[in-house]
Write a protein that holds these residues in place. Sequence first.
Motif, PDB file in Angstrom:
ATOM      1  N   ARG A 599       0.825  -1.209   0.000  1.00 40.62           N
ATOM      2  CA  ARG A 599       0.000   0.000   0.000  1.00 40.62           C
ATOM      3  C   ARG A 599       0.857   1.256   0.000  1.00 40.62           C
ATOM      4  NH1 ARG A 599      -1.896   3.844   3.149  1.00 40.62           N
ATOM      5  NH2 ARG A 599      -0.673   3.106   4.909  1.00 40.62           N
ATOM      6  N   ILE A 600       1.947   1.242   0.751  1.00 38.10           N
ATOM      7  CA  ILE A 600       2.804   2.428   0.865  1.00 38.10           C
ATOM      8  C   ILE A 600       3.428   2.788  -0.480  1.00 38.10           C
ATOM      9  CG2 ILE A 600       4.974   3.277   1.842  1.00 38.10           C
ATOM     10  CD1 ILE A 600       4.202   1.805   4.447  1.00 38.10           C
ATOM     11  N   VAL A 601       4.012   1.782  -1.162  1.00 39.40           N
ATOM     12  CA  VAL A 601       4.683   2.106  -2.429  1.00 39.40           C
ATOM     13  C   VAL A 601       3.667   2.451  -3.508  1.00 39.40           C
ATOM     14  CG1 VAL A 601       6.781   0.814  -1.938  1.00 39.40           C
ATOM     15  CG2 VAL A 601       4.866  -0.344  -3.051  1.00 39.40           C
ATOM     16  N   ALA A 602       2.476   1.825  -3.482  1.00 43.84           N
ATOM     17  CA  ALA A 602       1.440   2.175  -4.458  1.00 43.84           C
ATOM     18  C   ALA A 602       0.970   3.606  -4.243  1.00 43.84           C
ATOM     19  CB  ALA A 602       0.268   1.200  -4.345  1.00 43.84           C
ATOM     20  N   THR A 603       0.843   4.007  -2.990  1.00 45.76           N
ATOM     21  CA  THR A 603       0.443   5.376  -2.685  1.00 45.76           C
ATOM     22  C   THR A 603       1.496   6.370  -3.180  1.00 45.76           C
ATOM     23  OG1 THR A 603      -0.808   4.662  -0.747  1.00 45.76           O
ATOM     24  CG2 THR A 603      -0.130   6.974  -0.820  1.00 45.76           C
ATOM     25  N   GLU A 604       2.763   6.000  -3.036  1.00 48.70           N
ATOM     26  CA  GLU A 604       3.829   6.877  -3.527  1.00 48.70           C
ATOM     27  C   GLU A 604       3.753   7.022  -5.048  1.00 48.70           C
ATOM     28  OE1 GLU A 604       8.727   7.304  -3.387  1.00 48.70           O
ATOM     29  OE2 GLU A 604       7.726   5.692  -2.264  1.00 48.70           O
ATOM     30  N   ALA A 605       3.485   5.913  -5.741  1.00 49.95           N
ATOM     31  CA  ALA A 605       3.357   5.971  -7.199  1.00 49.95           C
ATOM     32  C   ALA A 605       2.186   6.864  -7.606  1.00 49.95           C
ATOM     33  CB  ALA A 605       3.175   4.571  -7.769  1.00 49.95           C
ATOM     34  N   LEU A 606       1.063   6.754  -6.894  1.00 48.67           N
ATOM     35  CA  LEU A 606      -0.106   7.575  -7.226  1.00 48.67           C
ATOM     36  C   LEU A 606       0.122   9.044  -6.911  1.00 48.67           C
ATOM     37  CD1 LEU A 606      -3.426   5.737  -6.303  1.00 48.67           C
ATOM     38  CD2 LEU A 606      -2.529   6.333  -8.548  1.00 48.67           C
ATOM     39  N   THR A 607       0.883   9.308  -5.875  1.00 46.34           N
ATOM     40  CA  THR A 607       1.205  10.701  -5.550  1.00 46.34           C
ATOM     41  C   THR A 607       1.976  11.345  -6.694  1.00 46.34           C
ATOM     42  OG1 THR A 607       1.245  10.166  -3.187  1.00 46.34           O
ATOM     43  CG2 THR A 607       2.315  12.213  -3.870  1.00 46.34           C
ATOM     44  N   ILE A 608       2.872  10.595  -7.305  1.00 45.46           N
ATOM     45  CA  ILE A 608       3.577  11.107  -8.493  1.00 45.46           C
ATOM     46  C   ILE A 608       2.573  11.393  -9.601  1.00 45.46           C
ATOM     47  CG2 ILE A 608       5.173  10.448 -10.347  1.00 45.46           C
ATOM     48  CD1 ILE A 608       6.763   8.875  -8.242  1.00 45.46           C
ATOM     49  N   GLN A 609       1.593  10.515  -9.777  1.00 50.91           N
ATOM     50  CA  GLN A 609       0.645  10.683 -10.877  1.00 50.91           C
ATOM     51  C   GLN A 609      -0.309  11.852 -10.674  1.00 50.91           C
ATOM     52  OE1 GLN A 609       1.209   9.342 -13.570  1.00 50.91           O
ATOM     53  NE2 GLN A 609       2.714   7.877 -12.801  1.00 50.91           N
ATOM     54  N   LYS A 610      -0.429  12.347  -9.442  1.00 50.78           N
ATOM     55  CA  LYS A 610      -1.230  13.558  -9.234  1.00 50.78           C
ATOM     56  C   LYS A 610      -0.710  14.695 -10.096  1.00 50.78           C
ATOM     57  CE  LYS A 610      -2.332  14.928  -5.120  1.00 50.78           C
ATOM     58  NZ  LYS A 610      -2.206  15.280  -3.688  1.00 50.78           N
ATOM     59  N   HIS A 611       0.590  14.707 -10.336  1.00 56.11           N
ATOM     60  CA  HIS A 611       1.208  15.787 -11.098  1.00 56.11           C
ATOM     61  C   HIS A 611       1.604  15.336 -12.507  1.00 56.11           C
ATOM     62  CE1 HIS A 611       1.305  17.821  -7.258  1.00 56.11           C
ATOM     63  NE2 HIS A 611       1.934  16.791  -6.740  1.00 56.11           N
ATOM     64  N   PHE A 612       1.985  14.044 -12.643  1.00 56.78           N
ATOM     65  CA  PHE A 612       2.469  13.582 -13.941  1.00 56.78           C
ATOM     66  C   PHE A 612       1.336  13.170 -14.870  1.00 56.78           C
ATOM     67  CE2 PHE A 612       6.624  12.888 -15.644  1.00 56.78           C
ATOM     68  CZ  PHE A 612       6.391  12.157 -16.804  1.00 56.78           C
ATOM     69  N   GLN A 613       0.272  12.583 -14.297  1.00 59.16           N
ATOM     70  CA  GLN A 613      -0.954  12.263 -15.031  1.00 59.16           C
ATOM     71  C   GLN A 613      -0.750  11.253 -16.157  1.00 59.16           C
ATOM     72  OE1 GLN A 613      -3.149  15.767 -16.193  1.00 59.16           O
ATOM     73  NE2 GLN A 613      -2.990  16.699 -14.183  1.00 59.16           N
ATOM     74  N   ASP A 614      -0.030  10.181 -15.874  1.00 61.50           N
ATOM     75  CA  ASP A 614       0.058   9.063 -16.802  1.00 61.50           C
ATOM     76  C   ASP A 614      -1.095   8.118 -16.472  1.00 61.50           C
ATOM     77  OD1 ASP A 614       0.794   6.289 -17.640  1.00 61.50           O
ATOM     78  OD2 ASP A 614       2.550   7.309 -18.446  1.00 61.50           O
ATOM     79  N   ALA A 615      -2.067   8.028 -17.382  1.00 62.03           N
ATOM     80  CA  ALA A 615      -3.296   7.300 -17.088  1.00 62.03           C
ATOM     81  C   ALA A 615      -3.058   5.800 -16.932  1.00 62.03           C
ATOM     82  CB  ALA A 615      -4.334   7.565 -18.172  1.00 62.03           C
ATOM     83  N   ILE A 616      -2.130   5.231 -17.699  1.00 64.53           N
ATOM     84  CA  ILE A 616      -1.882   3.790 -17.614  1.00 64.53           C
ATOM     85  C   ILE A 616      -1.361   3.426 -16.224  1.00 64.53           C
ATOM     86  CG2 ILE A 616      -0.477   1.883 -18.477  1.00 64.53           C
ATOM     87  CD1 ILE A 616      -0.518   3.211 -21.218  1.00 64.53           C
ATOM     88  N   CYS A 617      -0.351   4.153 -15.774  1.00 66.51           N
ATOM     89  CA  CYS A 617       0.206   3.873 -14.447  1.00 66.51           C
ATOM     90  C   CYS A 617      -0.841   4.120 -13.360  1.00 66.51           C
ATOM     91  CB  CYS A 617       1.440   4.740 -14.211  1.00 66.51           C
ATOM     92  SG  CYS A 617       2.366   4.325 -12.722  1.00 66.51           S
ATOM     93  N   THR A 618      -1.660   5.132 -13.546  1.00 67.73           N
ATOM     94  CA  THR A 618      -2.713   5.423 -12.573  1.00 67.73           C
ATOM     95  C   THR A 618      -3.681   4.259 -12.439  1.00 67.73           C
ATOM     96  OG1 THR A 618      -2.581   7.812 -12.952  1.00 67.73           O
ATOM     97  CG2 THR A 618      -4.657   6.942 -12.092  1.00 67.73           C
ATOM     98  N   ALA A 619      -4.175   3.751 -13.565  1.00 67.00           N
ATOM     99  CA  ALA A 619      -5.143   2.654 -13.530  1.00 67.00           C
ATOM    100  C   ALA A 619      -4.536   1.399 -12.927  1.00 67.00           C
ATOM    101  CB  ALA A 619      -5.652   2.373 -14.944  1.00 67.00           C
TER     102      ALA A 619
END
Length: 780
Positions: A599-619
């Motif tokens: 959960r921790i590392v997934a949350t870190e990845a999603l935090t990056i996507q808040k700004h980067f907005q790569d939809a594939i990685c987000t999904a």
Amino acid sequence: SRDDGGMNTQLTGQDSLMSNAALTTFVGRRKELTEARAALSRSRLTTLTGPGGVGKTRLGVEITQRSQRHFKDGTWFVDLGALNRGAPISPAVASALAIPDQSNRTALERVVTFLRDKELLLFLDNCEHVLPGAVEFVHRVLPTAPGVRILTTSREPLNIAGESIYLVPPLGIPSAADEQSDQNLEQFESVAFLVDRARHVIGDFAITPENRRAVIELCGRLDGMPLAIEFAAARLQSMSVTQLLDRLDHRFRLLSRGTRTAQPRHRTLQALIDWSYELCNSEEQLLWQRLTVFPGSFDLDAAEEVCGFGDLNPDLVMNLLDRLVSKSILLAERTGEAVRYRLFMTVREYGAERLVEGAASELRHRHRDCYLRRAETMVSQWCSPRQGEFILRARTERHNSMAALQWSVGTPGELTAATRLAVALRHHWVSDGYLSEGRFWLDRVLGGYDDATASPERGAALWVASWVSLLQGDHEAGAKYLAECRRVATALDDDGLLAHTWHWAGLHNLFTGDLTTAITLYERAVAAHERVGDAGGSLTAQFQLGMAQVFHGDPRIALTTCEHAIQTANKHNELWNRAYALWISGICHWMLGHHEAARIVATEALTIQKHFQDAICTALTIELLSWVAASTRNFPRALELSGAAANVWRGLGTTIGAFGPHIQQISKASANRVQQGLDPEARHSHPYGQRPLSKEEAIAVALTDSPDLSSAGEIDIEPLTRKEWEVAELVARGLTNRQVAQELVVSPRTVDGHVGRILTKLDVTSRMHVASWVEGRRVS
């Protein structure tokens, strides 16, 4: 670009009008607003018509803003002014609606599918030069999307059955008799508009007894045309209303001796633009002409680089831009500290007509070279902290890049440059989700080469085309591109090109389920990328290698691979590869039963996507968080997260199945476990009803606080019985069910039952996953 006066808007993001308003004051038009909105309520297609400069765009924006609350899915603005004459409009609509270009369907097909169940208002601005495309679009959308209404602006109607046509009139003007009356002249819309715009250049401008007659005559001479009044008001910075009127009066007397076939208001606007042009000095006129090479907005650096040559010193461009802005010839749009410029469509057309053919060709070359250089800088410096900046700029410069591509592909002798540009835009195609468009341009440039051609440019286009097609799910095409790329790389003896053939062949095998071959190819590709100094290629191949390893049943090995990738990404301060490596690390932790770490590392990845907005990685990352919630028996949260992920997948136009059979199996198994664990009445519920979530909303849902796994979440401390644990250990040693039965002296049928229950309890789909779980239990 706009064709109408009185409007200086700044629309950001995806051009949604839900949160963006015009920067200038909307003056008058109460009657027109009422009538046009009534027309919109009666018909699903309403067209605002009238000559250029009458205020169609500004009225349309106001109608759209005031209609927001009536449409569940909002109101959306699509500016078609930057499109080339006769171009299809669907790609522009897809971009404005933020429909990612993930599948290999056409833009029109993706838009039609997206709009099918939506309730929204679509505002298509500046349709006159793309009428065939607009007509085709409306014919396809309205029958299939009953909740959609379309508002357009055009100098001529679309002529579609059921179209409601509203002719936008000029602003109301006073008569000569009003000079002697005591009434407030600002009750007339044209006067109110003139006063409002004049105060932008003279803060204390007012109607006085001395200028009253001149104001009345000026508004009458300008026929109440907003764009004409806008131009005239800009002149008040250096002259009085009376002086301005005297000069305009001379201009109109000359004009009246010309053709009588043109509409008076067209002649009025032509006179104003002619006069504005003649009031510019030669350098301002030259810059005006050259700026017409930009189809949409542009920045100062581009203006200096593209237009500053020959008789126009680059050092002069900044001051000349400022003068053109002050004369209302050029619009300045501000987003924070960034300033971009654009020409009204009518003004751009006027300047383009004054370009001689030789100058136009030189400008096209310089324009293309400018955006080619920017795209190739994005590639060369991709593995750096500037990734986010590069992607944002690529989105912003999209119209310029597409215009540069179109000119290069259609111009003899420019194939190599066209190929370089299509290849250099690869991160834009992939990260921003313009896969179909990227595939289109890559196929266009590749079609210009003979099959026997072995050049670095063609080789690069082949591997980029393979990457794009594989992400679209077109595995067969991806393999064909790679086979040809390998032939070119061998002919050239190009180590860098060979590295890419191994890299994307690895992705092909990963997506088609041959994980053993994928791992071998990725290992070869990582080493080859590093030998030629391609840090970005090596990082991408590393996280994809980790993906192949974890689905092969080797989560500890995959975790080591990802840790190395993350360390390298940190060294370069880059985020794109880091986010994907974090996602794979999360899968590794989840397979090992370390749910909190996952959960921790997934949350870190999603935090990056808040700004980067790569939809594939987000999904993919939200999917992982759903698996974690299901494994800790938090089934309502798992349902919520899977619903959020489904929204992102729908927006992408694809599913998790496109990324290989192994991840699809895990996703299905998790979904089944959630359904079995939920209360019967909750099994068929939809967390968000029928309301779609945006990518940003889905990320917000996933990042909201969830139960603390360290206390409430780790329920499955010992999910297996003693006998099941014995069976699991033997499975982990690689024994078949029959061999396990012999070892435990029980029937194979009994072992089959034990193994089935173990797979269900551990929420896994293969014996390799069971082995990974057992290994994780031993270590922990």
